[in-house]
Motif scaffolding. Sequence first.
Motif, PDB file in Angstrom:
ATOM      1  N   LEU A 107       0.798  -1.287   0.175  1.00 55.90           N
ATOM      2  CA  LEU A 107       0.159   0.225  -0.055  1.00 55.90           C
ATOM      3  C   LEU A 107       0.733   1.263  -0.081  1.00 55.90           C
ATOM      4  O   LEU A 107       1.771   1.409   0.749  1.00 55.90           O
ATOM      5  N   ASN A 108       0.660   2.213  -0.785  1.00 57.00           N
ATOM      6  CA  ASN A 108       1.363   3.268  -1.021  1.00 57.00           C
ATOM      7  C   ASN A 108       0.322   4.514  -0.496  1.00 57.00           C
ATOM      8  O   ASN A 108      -0.824   4.617  -0.316  1.00 57.00           O
ATOM      9  N   ALA A 109       1.014   5.748  -0.513  1.00 58.40           N
ATOM     10  CA  ALA A 109       0.428   6.969  -0.027  1.00 58.40           C
ATOM     11  C   ALA A 109      -0.790   7.450  -1.272  1.00 58.40           C
ATOM     12  O   ALA A 109      -1.530   7.921  -0.726  1.00 58.40           O
ATOM     13  N   GLY A 110      -0.440   7.104  -2.549  1.00 55.63           N
ATOM     14  CA  GLY A 110      -1.375   7.429  -3.308  1.00 55.63           C
ATOM     15  C   GLY A 110      -2.582   6.515  -3.250  1.00 55.63           C
ATOM     16  O   GLY A 110      -3.746   7.101  -3.591  1.00 55.63           O
ATOM     17  N   ASP A 111      -2.488   5.427  -2.795  1.00 53.51           N
ATOM     18  CA  ASP A 111      -3.823   4.611  -2.631  1.00 53.51           C
ATOM     19  C   ASP A 111      -4.522   5.189  -1.432  1.00 53.51           C
ATOM     20  O   ASP A 111      -5.646   5.129  -1.453  1.00 53.51           O
ATOM     21  N   LEU A 115     -19.852   6.942  -9.847  1.00 52.77           N
ATOM     22  CA  LEU A 115     -18.687   6.911  -8.850  1.00 52.77           C
ATOM     23  C   LEU A 115     -18.694   5.857  -7.897  1.00 52.77           C
ATOM     24  O   LEU A 115     -17.798   5.312  -7.489  1.00 52.77           O
ATOM     25  N   PHE A 116     -19.981   5.203  -7.467  1.00 54.15           N
ATOM     26  CA  PHE A 116     -19.956   4.311  -6.432  1.00 54.15           C
ATOM     27  C   PHE A 116     -19.476   2.984  -7.349  1.00 54.15           C
ATOM     28  O   PHE A 116     -18.780   2.260  -6.472  1.00 54.15           O
ATOM     29  N   LEU A 117     -19.926   2.821  -8.505  1.00 52.89           N
ATOM     30  CA  LEU A 117     -19.193   1.684  -9.312  1.00 52.89           C
ATOM     31  C   LEU A 117     -17.890   1.683  -9.511  1.00 52.89           C
ATOM     32  O   LEU A 117     -17.132   0.752  -9.078  1.00 52.89           O
ATOM     33  N   TYR A 118     -17.451   2.798  -9.854  1.00 52.24           N
ATOM     34  CA  TYR A 118     -15.856   2.934 -10.035  1.00 52.24           C
ATOM     35  C   TYR A 118     -15.302   2.779  -8.439  1.00 52.24           C
ATOM     36  O   TYR A 118     -14.145   2.038  -8.774  1.00 52.24           O
ATOM     37  N   ARG A 119     -15.747   3.241  -7.631  1.00 53.18           N
ATOM     38  CA  ARG A 119     -15.156   2.878  -6.373  1.00 53.18           C
ATOM     39  C   ARG A 119     -14.947   1.567  -5.888  1.00 53.18           C
ATOM     40  O   ARG A 119     -14.120   1.034  -5.466  1.00 53.18           O
ATOM     41  N   LYS A 120     -16.115   0.876  -6.117  1.00 46.82           N
ATOM     42  CA  LYS A 120     -16.144  -0.415  -6.040  1.00 46.82           C
ATOM     43  C   LYS A 120     -15.019  -1.319  -6.559  1.00 46.82           C
ATOM     44  O   LYS A 120     -14.439  -2.166  -6.222  1.00 46.82           O
ATOM     45  N   ARG A 121     -15.059  -1.000  -8.020  1.00 47.43           N
ATOM     46  CA  ARG A 121     -14.064  -1.404  -8.923  1.00 47.43           C
ATOM     47  C   ARG A 121     -12.499  -1.527  -8.373  1.00 47.43           C
ATOM     48  O   ARG A 121     -11.856  -2.164  -8.620  1.00 47.43           O
ATOM     49  N   TRP A 122     -12.445   0.016  -8.041  1.00 44.76           N
ATOM     50  CA  TRP A 122     -11.049   0.311  -7.760  1.00 44.76           C
ATOM     51  C   TRP A 122     -10.653  -0.478  -6.366  1.00 44.76           C
ATOM     52  O   TRP A 122      -9.513  -0.760  -6.420  1.00 44.76           O
ATOM     53  N   ARG A 173      -7.441  -4.589  -3.802  1.00 45.14           N
ATOM     54  CA  ARG A 173      -7.174  -5.831  -2.931  1.00 45.14           C
ATOM     55  C   ARG A 173      -6.754  -6.951  -3.526  1.00 45.14           C
ATOM     56  O   ARG A 173      -5.805  -7.656  -2.780  1.00 45.14           O
ATOM     57  N   ASP A 174      -6.828  -6.932  -4.718  1.00 43.59           N
ATOM     58  CA  ASP A 174      -6.141  -7.917  -5.623  1.00 43.59           C
ATOM     59  C   ASP A 174      -4.759  -7.779  -5.780  1.00 43.59           C
ATOM     60  O   ASP A 174      -3.632  -8.758  -5.733  1.00 43.59           O
ATOM     61  N   ARG A 175      -4.514  -6.526  -5.578  1.00 49.04           N
ATOM     62  CA  ARG A 175      -2.886  -6.119  -5.848  1.00 49.04           C
ATOM     63  C   ARG A 175      -2.094  -6.430  -4.414  1.00 49.04           C
ATOM     64  O   ARG A 175      -1.083  -6.985  -4.494  1.00 49.04           O
ATOM     65  N   LEU A 176      -3.235  -5.906  -3.379  1.00 50.93           N
ATOM     66  CA  LEU A 176      -2.476  -6.157  -1.987  1.00 50.93           C
ATOM     67  C   LEU A 176      -2.313  -7.725  -1.823  1.00 50.93           C
ATOM     68  O   LEU A 176      -1.360  -8.005  -0.907  1.00 50.93           O
ATOM     69  N   ALA A 177      -2.947  -8.448  -2.332  1.00 55.27           N
ATOM     70  CA  ALA A 177      -3.046  -9.898  -1.922  1.00 55.27           C
ATOM     71  C   ALA A 177      -1.990 -10.574  -2.699  1.00 55.27           C
ATOM     72  O   ALA A 177      -1.709 -11.930  -2.660  1.00 55.27           O
ATOM     73  N   LEU A 178      -1.313 -10.058  -3.725  1.00 53.52           N
ATOM     74  CA  LEU A 178      -0.355 -10.465  -4.542  1.00 53.52           C
ATOM     75  C   LEU A 178       0.720 -11.190  -3.494  1.00 53.52           C
ATOM     76  O   LEU A 178       1.182 -12.417  -3.905  1.00 53.52           O
ATOM     77  N   ASP A 179       1.409 -10.632  -2.553  1.00 54.62           N
ATOM     78  CA  ASP A 179       2.334 -11.196  -1.834  1.00 54.62           C
ATOM     79  C   ASP A 179       1.733 -11.590  -0.463  1.00 54.62           C
ATOM     80  O   ASP A 179       2.659 -11.776   0.484  1.00 54.62           O
ATOM     81  N   GLY A 180       0.497 -11.711  -0.327  1.00 59.17           N
ATOM     82  CA  GLY A 180       0.092 -12.507   1.002  1.00 59.17           C
ATOM     83  C   GLY A 180      -0.627 -11.152   1.681  1.00 59.17           C
ATOM     84  O   GLY A 180      -0.035 -10.090   1.463  1.00 59.17           O
ATOM     85  N   SER A 201     -11.681  -3.347  -5.438  1.00 60.30           N
ATOM     86  CA  SER A 201     -11.543  -4.675  -5.926  1.00 60.30           C
ATOM     87  C   SER A 201     -10.076  -4.851  -6.553  1.00 60.30           C
ATOM     88  O   SER A 201      -9.186  -5.864  -6.042  1.00 60.30           O
ATOM     89  N   ARG A 202      -9.765  -3.963  -7.474  1.00 55.80           N
ATOM     90  CA  ARG A 202      -8.401  -4.076  -7.952  1.00 55.80           C
ATOM     91  C   ARG A 202      -7.322  -3.833  -7.082  1.00 55.80           C
ATOM     92  O   ARG A 202      -6.191  -4.459  -6.956  1.00 55.80           O
TER      93      ARG A 202
END
Length: 258
Positions: free
Chosen positions: A9-13, A77-84, A89-96, A86-87
Amino acid sequence: MLQKRTGKLNAGDERMSQLLKWAPWLSLVIVTLPVPIVFLILFMAAAATDTAAIYLLLSFVSLGIGLVVGLLLLLILFLYRKRWQSRLRDRLALDGITAAEVPWFTSELSSEERKTWADLKQKNPLLADAYCETLAARLTATRIIGRARRETLRIERQINRTRNIPGVDTGTLLNELLSDRRRSEELRKEANARLSETKARLQTIEAAANRKLSQIETDLMLRRLEASQEQFPLALEIASLEEAALREMNPQPAPEKR
């Protein structure tokens, strides 16, 4: 150059998350209210009755149009936030998934897990940290199971397509695909075993927390009971003193001898 994908996780997130948290509601207000407010100001400032009526009508029309556009933008914007999310979470789960990242996965927790975690954070921070670590392991195992299941299905489809190829020796490719399927199944079995372990550990932590809390409450009730038994009730003591004082003030006459 390819962008390097990291599971951190970074500051931009953090900034993007805060922006997407308030952007839908701000967009609704910004799109809906300014134009009707302008027409209302013109309505109150108008000198002629006809002009004031036109401004009032325009304020209602602009409010309706702005509300429709604002709600549409809110939904987008709600749909975009949900998609963002989800992406992310997928990135954070790459290394556990780590304990620090669990708050980003609250949508993947059960209602019972969220309630237990919230109660532990208020009553026992140490057990809450252990519970959060175990939740991270549970989430990681669940994602590995899902990924292994999808990979197995993909390999199965590829095996079926390979077997339907006529006139070509596909034995080597089929052996490789079957080996890949076995590895995927072994990974899923190991992840299932890990998932069972984490679920048992969650139940152990929850039971320990409930046992400790109930023991504290029981000890407190016993101490109160002992204190009430050791001290003579004040009301009874006052009544006894009053009765003794009345006997002293009004002594009963001695019975006559026959």
